[in-house]
Design an enzyme around this catalytic site. Structure first.
Site, mmCIF file in Angstrom:
data_model
loop_
_atom_site.group_PDB
_atom_site.id
_atom_site.type_symbol
_atom_site.label_atom_id
_atom_site.label_comp_id
_atom_site.label_asym_id
_atom_site.label_seq_id
_atom_site.Cartn_x
_atom_site.Cartn_y
_atom_site.Cartn_z
ATOM 1 N N HIS A 1 0.852 -1.190 0.000
ATOM 2 C CA HIS A 1 0.000 0.000 0.000
ATOM 3 C C HIS A 1 0.885 1.236 0.000
ATOM 4 O O HIS A 1 1.820 1.338 0.791
ATOM 5 C CB HIS A 1 -0.910 0.029 1.238
ATOM 6 C CG HIS A 1 -1.770 1.261 1.273
ATOM 7 N ND1 HIS A 1 -2.948 1.359 0.563
ATOM 8 C CD2 HIS A 1 -1.595 2.451 1.884
ATOM 9 C CE1 HIS A 1 -3.467 2.556 0.751
ATOM 10 N NE2 HIS A 1 -2.661 3.247 1.540
ATOM 11 N N ASP B 1 -15.158 2.711 7.306
ATOM 12 C CA ASP B 1 -14.117 3.606 6.783
ATOM 13 C C ASP B 1 -14.628 4.417 5.609
ATOM 14 O O ASP B 1 -14.330 5.607 5.475
ATOM 15 C CB ASP B 1 -12.877 2.802 6.359
ATOM 16 C CG ASP B 1 -11.846 3.733 5.754
ATOM 17 O OD1 ASP B 1 -11.372 4.616 6.496
ATOM 18 O OD2 ASP B 1 -11.562 3.639 4.542
ATOM 19 N N ARG C 1 -14.334 12.857 6.893
ATOM 20 C CA ARG C 1 -13.056 13.514 7.229
ATOM 21 C C ARG C 1 -12.628 14.454 6.116
ATOM 22 O O ARG C 1 -12.073 15.529 6.354
ATOM 23 C CB ARG C 1 -11.979 12.449 7.467
ATOM 24 C CG ARG C 1 -12.156 11.714 8.797
ATOM 25 C CD ARG C 1 -11.314 10.443 8.829
ATOM 26 N NE ARG C 1 -9.922 10.689 8.589
ATOM 27 C CZ ARG C 1 -9.101 9.831 7.972
ATOM 28 N NH1 ARG C 1 -9.536 8.674 7.532
ATOM 29 N NH2 ARG C 1 -7.843 10.138 7.800
ATOM 30 N N SER D 1 -7.660 3.701 9.054
ATOM 31 C CA SER D 1 -8.373 3.662 7.777
ATOM 32 C C SER D 1 -7.648 2.731 6.798
ATOM 33 O O SER D 1 -8.244 1.822 6.207
ATOM 34 C CB SER D 1 -8.446 5.088 7.220
ATOM 35 O OG SER D 1 -8.763 5.100 5.857
ATOM 36 N N LYS E 1 -8.712 -1.659 5.956
ATOM 37 C CA LYS E 1 -9.023 -2.184 4.616
ATOM 38 C C LYS E 1 -8.053 -3.286 4.230
ATOM 39 O O LYS E 1 -8.436 -4.303 3.660
ATOM 40 C CB LYS E 1 -8.978 -1.040 3.589
ATOM 41 C CG LYS E 1 -10.186 -0.123 3.723
ATOM 42 C CD LYS E 1 -10.102 1.093 2.816
ATOM 43 C CE LYS E 1 -9.096 2.093 3.293
ATOM 44 N NZ LYS E 1 -9.189 3.425 2.773
#
Ligand code: URA
Length: 432
Positions: free
Chosen positions: A91, A170, A177, A192, A196
């Site tokens: 990620h 999320d 947000r 967050s 995931k």
């Protein structure tokens, strides 16, 4: 639920007040508020107040772990136990010209792992992997869970959209947000991202935490804290996790856009491509293969001998794409040239990212379409010598007005000096 209504157990007002006053939220408060918000029983204005209190007051490691667990529990957790290969994902916290997922996913699959990459679309000045892949004619981002697992088993490489059932808390909270200036809270970013990735079912994870003007962490200290928080969350959920802090003061590679980034990724898969993109792809591939226990794999060989390219073609075809089809080309182009001799000292990632976005490569609201062909090409990178009149940047767009919009100020993205700049490191630190 109305503020102040009689009930047993936590109320939104109590939870907000606890955090507002700098207290520690209990496990029961966290479990309740995340679940109740997802169900629609806590109002957006109450969750906004809590998100702001978290941004200002922070959270302990225990609170972040519980918050992440509650976000995972808000939806489904994918079961990848039917995939025989070790699973490992990557990620990136988002950067300008960050097309690394494109060559990296098939490369790591070609070396024996399975990469279950659930990705997002871009919002703001950092591009989204799905937007880039959608520049390939026929390619589709939506897969069912069964298709996702089958492709992972058969090819080992999948990049697709995360389904609605994965960490739905999320999805709702992130949108909130975004409009309440609370994206930057490290506990909320870490939970967050990790909720995931953990829900996706991967056994191991490599995080590329970007630092610099083009990233949303501009200081090494903040990036380090985010990385450490995410690595600890991975460990708490039995996901082997390591993080690299990498430089995002300059765009990655020579392209920032959708189709043009796909073309650059394909160059890397063909054994060429810009040195920084190749370096980061190989560094992350080695980390992923180590995390997957495939320590003998040689990703550089898989790039050289065509195995990574074969894996890319199979991955694109499996999702309806034609890997041989020509990519869209922009109707309009404009060169920005050097006004003096010298060396390129810096190409500012944020300025280039915003320009690519305004040229049409990105979107301002999540429902906006993106242009496949728009973007910015870097004709020179930091360290390159230039003569007056040499091309520095090329702007590409579908219509001339987009180019006219970006022209004022774009030359400031490139700083020229008399002396060559010192070499900077792409990988700043490893945390794991
Ligand atoms: N990316 C995410 O998925 N979540 C955040 O909070 C920030 C970036």
């Amino acid at each position: 639920m109305a503020a102040g209504s009689a009930q047993v157990g936590p109320t939104a007002v109590d939870v907000i007040r606890t955090k507002r006053d700098g207290g520690r939220l209990s496990d029961a408060q966290i479990d309740w508020i995340v679940a109740a918000y997802t169900r629609g029983d806590v109002a957006d204005e109450q969750m906004s107040a809590l998100a702001m209190a978290i941004l200002l007051r922070g959270m302990t490691a225990g609170e972040i772990a519980r918050w992440t667990a509650a976000m995972i529990a808000s939806g489904e957790r994918l079961d990848l136990s039917g995939v025989a290969r070790p699973t490992v994902d990557k990620h990136s916290t988002g950067g300008v010209g960050d097309k690394i997922t494109l060559p990296l996913t098939p490369l790591v699959a070609a070396c024996g792992a399975a990469v279950p990459q659930l990705s997002g679309r871009g919002l703001g000045h950092t591009g989204g992997t799905l937007d880039k892949l959608e520049a390939i004619p026929g390619w589709r981002a939506q897969l069912t869970n069964a298709q996702f697992v089958r492709q992972l088993r058969d090819i080992g490489a999948v990049v697709c959209a995360a389904g609605d059932h994965l960490a739905p808390a999320d999805r709702k909270l992130y949108a909130l947000r975004d409009v309440t200036a609370t994206v930057e809270a490290i506990p909320l970013i870490a939970s967050s991202i990790m909720s995931k990735k953990i829900a996706e079912g991967t056994e191991a994870l490599v995080l590329d935490v970007k630092v610099g003007t083009g990233a949303f962490m501009s200081s090494v200290a903040d990036a380090r804290e985010l990385a450490r928080t995410m690595v600890d969350l991975g460990a708490a959920h039995d996901v082997r996790t390591v993080a690299l802090l990498t430089d995002m003061s300059t765009p990655l590679g020579r392209t920032v856009g959708n189709a043009i980034e796909v073309a650059e990724a394909v160059e890397v898969l063909a054994g060429g491509g810009p040195a920084d993109v190749v370096e980061l792809t190989l560094t992350l591939a080695r980390e992923m293969l180590d995390a997957a226990g495939l320590t003998d794999a040689d990703p550089a060989a898989a790039l050289r001998d065509g195995r990574a390219m074969d894996s890319w073609r199979a991955m694109i075809r499996a999702q309806g794409g034609d890997p041989s089809a020509p990519l869209p080309v922009a109707a309009e182009a404009e060169l920005i040239r050097a006004d003096r001799d010298g060396y390129v000292a810096a190409v500012d990632a944020r300025t280039v990212g915003v320009a690519a976005w305004r040229l049409g490569a990105g979107r301002a609201r999540k429902e906006d379409p993106v242009s496949a062909a728009a973007g910015v090409i870097l004709h020179r990178r930091p360290g390159d010598a230039v003569r007056a009149g040499d091309p520095l940047l090329e702007l590409r767009a579908d219509t001339p007005d987009r180019i006219a919009d970006v022209l004022p100020g774009i030359a400031d993205a490139v700083r020229l000096t008399d002396q060559p700049p010192p070499d900077g490191d792409l990988v700043i630190e490893r945390i794991g």
